[in-house]
Design a protein around this motif. Structure first.
Motif, PDB file in Angstrom:
ATOM      1  N   TRP A 133       0.931  -1.172   0.058  1.00  0.00           N
ATOM      2  CA  TRP A 133      -0.022  -0.027  -0.003  1.00  0.00           C
ATOM      3  C   TRP A 133       0.962   1.487  -0.125  1.00  0.00           C
ATOM      4  O   TRP A 133       0.629   2.219  -0.896  1.00  0.00           O
ATOM      5  CB  TRP A 133      -0.961  -0.001   1.196  1.00  0.00           C
ATOM      6  N   SER A 136       2.788   1.775  -3.322  1.00  0.00           N
ATOM      7  CA  SER A 136       1.894   2.262  -4.337  1.00  0.00           C
ATOM      8  C   SER A 136       1.736   3.732  -4.112  1.00  0.00           C
ATOM      9  O   SER A 136       1.499   4.528  -5.085  1.00  0.00           O
ATOM     10  CB  SER A 136       0.409   1.402  -4.181  1.00  0.00           C
ATOM     11  N   LYS A 248     -10.307  -2.589 -13.672  1.00  0.00           N
ATOM     12  CA  LYS A 248      -9.347  -3.530 -13.530  1.00  0.00           C
ATOM     13  C   LYS A 248      -9.088  -4.373 -14.977  1.00  0.00           C
ATOM     14  O   LYS A 248      -8.097  -4.717 -15.184  1.00  0.00           O
ATOM     15  CB  LYS A 248      -9.869  -4.502 -12.460  1.00  0.00           C
ATOM     16  N   GLU A 506       0.616 -10.143  -5.751  1.00  0.00           N
ATOM     17  CA  GLU A 506      -0.221  -8.819  -5.230  1.00  0.00           C
ATOM     18  C   GLU A 506       0.804  -7.768  -5.142  1.00  0.00           C
ATOM     19  O   GLU A 506       0.333  -6.739  -5.763  1.00  0.00           O
ATOM     20  CB  GLU A 506      -1.049  -9.097  -4.196  1.00  0.00           C
ATOM     21  N   SER A 510       0.311  -4.580  -7.764  1.00  0.00           N
ATOM     22  CA  SER A 510      -0.109  -3.313  -7.307  1.00  0.00           C
ATOM     23  C   SER A 510       0.953  -2.172  -7.513  1.00  0.00           C
ATOM     24  O   SER A 510       0.638  -1.061  -8.058  1.00  0.00           O
ATOM     25  CB  SER A 510      -0.283  -3.469  -5.734  1.00  0.00           C
ATOM     26  N   GLN A 511       2.284  -2.657  -7.768  1.00  0.00           N
ATOM     27  CA  GLN A 511       3.336  -1.629  -8.155  1.00  0.00           C
ATOM     28  C   GLN A 511       3.210  -1.283  -9.481  1.00  0.00           C
ATOM     29  O   GLN A 511       3.452  -0.043 -10.022  1.00  0.00           O
ATOM     30  CB  GLN A 511       4.689  -2.069  -7.798  1.00  0.00           C
ATOM     31  N   TYR A 512       2.977  -2.100 -10.386  1.00  0.00           N
ATOM     32  CA  TYR A 512       2.941  -2.127 -11.855  1.00  0.00           C
ATOM     33  C   TYR A 512       1.685  -1.206 -12.364  1.00  0.00           C
ATOM     34  O   TYR A 512       1.903   0.113 -12.889  1.00  0.00           O
ATOM     35  CB  TYR A 512       2.447  -3.354 -12.543  1.00  0.00           C
ATOM     36  N   TYR A 513       0.561  -1.208 -11.774  1.00  0.00           N
ATOM     37  CA  TYR A 513      -0.527  -0.464 -11.644  1.00  0.00           C
ATOM     38  C   TYR A 513      -0.363   1.145 -11.003  1.00  0.00           C
ATOM     39  O   TYR A 513      -0.844   1.910 -11.928  1.00  0.00           O
ATOM     40  CB  TYR A 513      -1.912  -0.810 -11.351  1.00  0.00           C
ATOM     41  N   ALA A 514       0.029   1.191  -9.904  1.00  0.00           N
ATOM     42  CA  ALA A 514       0.411   2.399  -9.399  1.00  0.00           C
ATOM     43  C   ALA A 514       1.269   3.371 -10.005  1.00  0.00           C
ATOM     44  O   ALA A 514       1.103   4.624 -10.027  1.00  0.00           O
ATOM     45  CB  ALA A 514       0.812   2.417  -8.079  1.00  0.00           C
ATOM     46  N   THR A 521      -5.678   3.790 -12.490  1.00  0.00           N
ATOM     47  CA  THR A 521      -4.621   2.643 -11.824  1.00  0.00           C
ATOM     48  C   THR A 521      -4.448   2.689 -10.310  1.00  0.00           C
ATOM     49  O   THR A 521      -4.214   1.544 -10.085  1.00  0.00           O
ATOM     50  CB  THR A 521      -3.374   2.820 -12.939  1.00  0.00           C
ATOM     51  N   ILE A 522      -4.391   3.857  -9.941  1.00  0.00           N
ATOM     52  CA  ILE A 522      -4.131   3.908  -8.361  1.00  0.00           C
ATOM     53  C   ILE A 522      -5.233   3.153  -7.685  1.00  0.00           C
ATOM     54  O   ILE A 522      -5.079   2.450  -6.717  1.00  0.00           O
ATOM     55  CB  ILE A 522      -3.908   5.117  -7.805  1.00  0.00           C
ATOM     56  N   SER A 525      -5.131  -0.666  -7.969  1.00  0.00           N
ATOM     57  CA  SER A 525      -3.870  -1.082  -6.945  1.00  0.00           C
ATOM     58  C   SER A 525      -4.485  -1.110  -5.761  1.00  0.00           C
ATOM     59  O   SER A 525      -4.387  -2.034  -5.069  1.00  0.00           O
ATOM     60  CB  SER A 525      -2.919  -0.114  -7.153  1.00  0.00           C
TER      61      SER A 525
END
Length: 608
Positions: A133, A136, A248, A506, A510-514, A521-522, A525
């Protein structure tokens, strides 16, 4: 997959040679019936090797499950079920397996190893809500303007060379209503913890007596967990079918296209076919072949399809617009089509581009670009229909398009030969071997890509789940042995180590999308992390309640329960605001070690 399994098997030999020679009598069967090394019979380096090997296999299997689930989202007919049910359940399988195996076996040993399961549950929930979290927030942060608005539309979104104060308090991310609702649901799913804690607070003595007193409380907790689990899945299914989880799906679609896992037509063919083509103008007053280069027919997607295509391709349109004039030249379009694995000749590109270049300026705007992409996907479908007619295969028809296609000579392999190599075996007598499906499926026709996507996805899910079930049990034994040799409570060992293996996918996702630095994208994530915590509160906790009730184990984890519930309550409150700054993200990160300190402090004051 074979090297991974061989590495796990070879670890038996290596572990035995790392400090201790392991005779055959020191091998035992796991609870799943597979041979496993007794961790107590290996040296320190052998124990480390076992942990790294089993941990890597669990990490690998978690990635297989995650990637297989993502691939299924490319199939529109399955996307609702996958997004609402399959993704949440399979994402919780690694933690659930560790919890299950921690409570099996001899009853006295199971009571001891159950701490591993509690550590895995608490570590997974608290780690997901703190470490990824916070990362992100750091990866996805943008400038906060003077008026308090977030700079998602600015260029750059995050100013370089900022001082410490501005970095901490004037950078942050948006928390929209999806994140806020996810926080509320997560807190509601903690109710079963309170139920099992009622007897745990007042019952003391031998574990057998405590277990007997908790038995029917555990049954009530099990029922509530299952009701919560089913309710959560139904809620996710409804959200998925209504399309409100489109953020998503779009994010995953973009990732798979960018990674080259599937071609543009292969990813979008079912979505395009789902909606009926409207009447388009044609020079003959009727429907014409989409690849008849002698007419000026232009095809534009229906509104719903257009919106979906724009969500998927807007970022790519901006990326390939090298001169940043909101227009794409023909060379830029050709590069885009090549990068997205569209098998289309230069002649076809010239003909289609000229149709959508209305003012003959040599460039097209975004709406014309979407129409061109839509036209190309329809053209690929029409190619398939022509090939299918020749082979007798059944390819879904596109309503409103003609069935004629004139093929130009472009020096490329004949698609018919590709299809024959896939569908037909070698000649009898063994003189010609059957060709395998190519590893690069982007070169195949769209419907064939969809078939292989399903095949790959289900294979990944099956292999990943099987590996989790096989290696979770020996992983529990290894963590128990690590705790024993280090003189630590096994809860603390599992709290730190188990999430590294079971939740790494996970964290990476989460890092990829953030890092995309958009509101959408956040949101993807952070809601994924909240969803994982909710599944642990229902699916994984129900396994615990079942072990306490059916096996007669005692729930003696008051300090651990307080830590879990308190962290989720704090996070549920924090996300009810509209933004989160970098400083707040760092505070969230500090919760992970502080939760361990809290457990140790409560236990020092006499709590279980």
């Amino acid at each position: 997959d074979t090297p991974i399994l061989l590495a796990a098997v070879e670890s038996n030999t290596l572990a035995g040679s790392s400090g201790v020679t392991v005779p055959s009598s020191d091998y035992s069967l796991s609870k799943m019936g597979f041979p496993a090394i007794e961790p107590s019979e290996v040296g320190l380096t052998g124990l480390l090797w076992l942990f790294l090997t089993y941990g890597y296999v669990l990490f690998y299997s978690s990635n297989l499950i995650a990637e297989g689930s993502d691939l299924l989202l490319l199939i529109p007919s399955m996307a609702g079920l996958v997004g609402g049910v399959v993704l949440p359940v399979l994402g919780a399988v690694p933690d659930g397996a560790i919890i299950l195996f921690s409570g099996l076996g001899d009853i006295e040993q199971a009571q001891e190893t159950l701490s591993i399961g509690v550590g895995a549950l608490a570590g997974s929930i608290i780690m997901l809500l703190t470490v990824p979290w916070a990362l992100s927030i750091i990866s996805g942060r943008v400038d906060i303007n003077t008026g308090g608005t977030l700079n998602y539309l600015g260029k750059p979104k995050l100013s370089p060379d900022q001082d410490m104060r501005r970095t901490l308090f004037m950078n942050g991310v948006a928390l929209n209503k999806e994140v806020q609702h996810g926080g509320i649901i997560m807190v509601l799913t903690t109710i079963p913890y309170f139920l099992i804690q009622v007897p745990a607070l007042f019952l003391h003595g031998p574990a057998e007596e405590v277990a007997e007193g908790e038995k029917y409380w555990a049954l009530s907790g099990l029922v509530i967990c299952l009701v919560g689990f089913v309710s959560y899945l139904l809620l996710q299914l409804r959200i998925s079918r209504k399309g409100t989880d489109k953020l998503k799906r779009v994010a995953i679609m973009k990732k798979l296209l960018t990674d080259g896992k599937v071609s543009l037509s292969g990813a979008l063919i079912d979505t395009v076919q789902k909606h009926k083509l409207g009447d388009s103008p044609s020079t003959s007053g009727g429907y014409q072949s989409l690849t008849d280069f002698d007419d000026d027919t232009k095809w534009y997607p229906p509104p719903e399809t257009k919106e979906y295509l724009k969500e998927i391709l807007n970022e790519s349109f901006l990326k390939y617009d090298k001169d940043k004039n909101s227009l794409l030249e023909k060379s830029e379009c050709s590069t885009f089509l090549s990068d997205f694995h569209e098998e289309i000749s230069e002649r076809e590109v010239d003909a289609i581009f000229s149709r959508y270049d209305v003012d003959n300026s040599g460039a097209i705007n975004e709406e014309e670009f979407l129409g061109m992409v839509y036209h190309i996907i329809l053209m690929q479908i029409e190619k398939e229909q022509v090939h299918a007619q020749g082979s007798g295969s059944q390819i879904p028809e596109v309503r409103g398009s003609a069935r004629r296609f004139s093929v130009g000579t472009n020096g490329r392999a004949d698609p018919d030969l590709i299809l024959n190599n896939i569908f037909e075996g070698g000649e009898e007598g063994g003189q010609e071997e059957e060709e395998e499906v190519p590893e690069d499926i982007t070169s195949l026709p769209p419907h064939e890509q969809q078939r292989i996507i399903k095949q790959r996805a289900f294979t990944m899910l099956a292999i990943g789940t099987t590996l989790v079930l096989i290696f979770s049990d020996p992983m529990v034994d290894v963590m128990q042995e690590i705790a024993s040799r280090a003189g630590l409570n096994s809860f603390y060992v599992a709290f730190v180590l188990a999430p590294l293996a079971s939740n790494a996918s996970e964290v990476i996702a989460s890092q990829y999308y953030a890092a995309k630095k958009t509101r959408k994208t956040i949101t993807v994530s952070l809601t994924a992390l909240e969803g994982a915590a909710s599944m642990n509160n229902t699916f994984c906790l129900s396994i615990f309640m079942g072990l306490v009730y059916f096996r007669g184990l005692a729930w003696q984890y008051t300090a651990e329960t307080i830590s879990i519930v308190l962290v989720e309550a704090i996070m549920g409150a924090l996300v009810q605001r509209t933004k989160m700054t970098t400083f707040q993200g760092l505070l969230v990160l500090s919760i992970f070690p502080l939760s361990l300190v809290l457990v140790a402090t409560l236990e020092a004051f006499g709590l279980d």
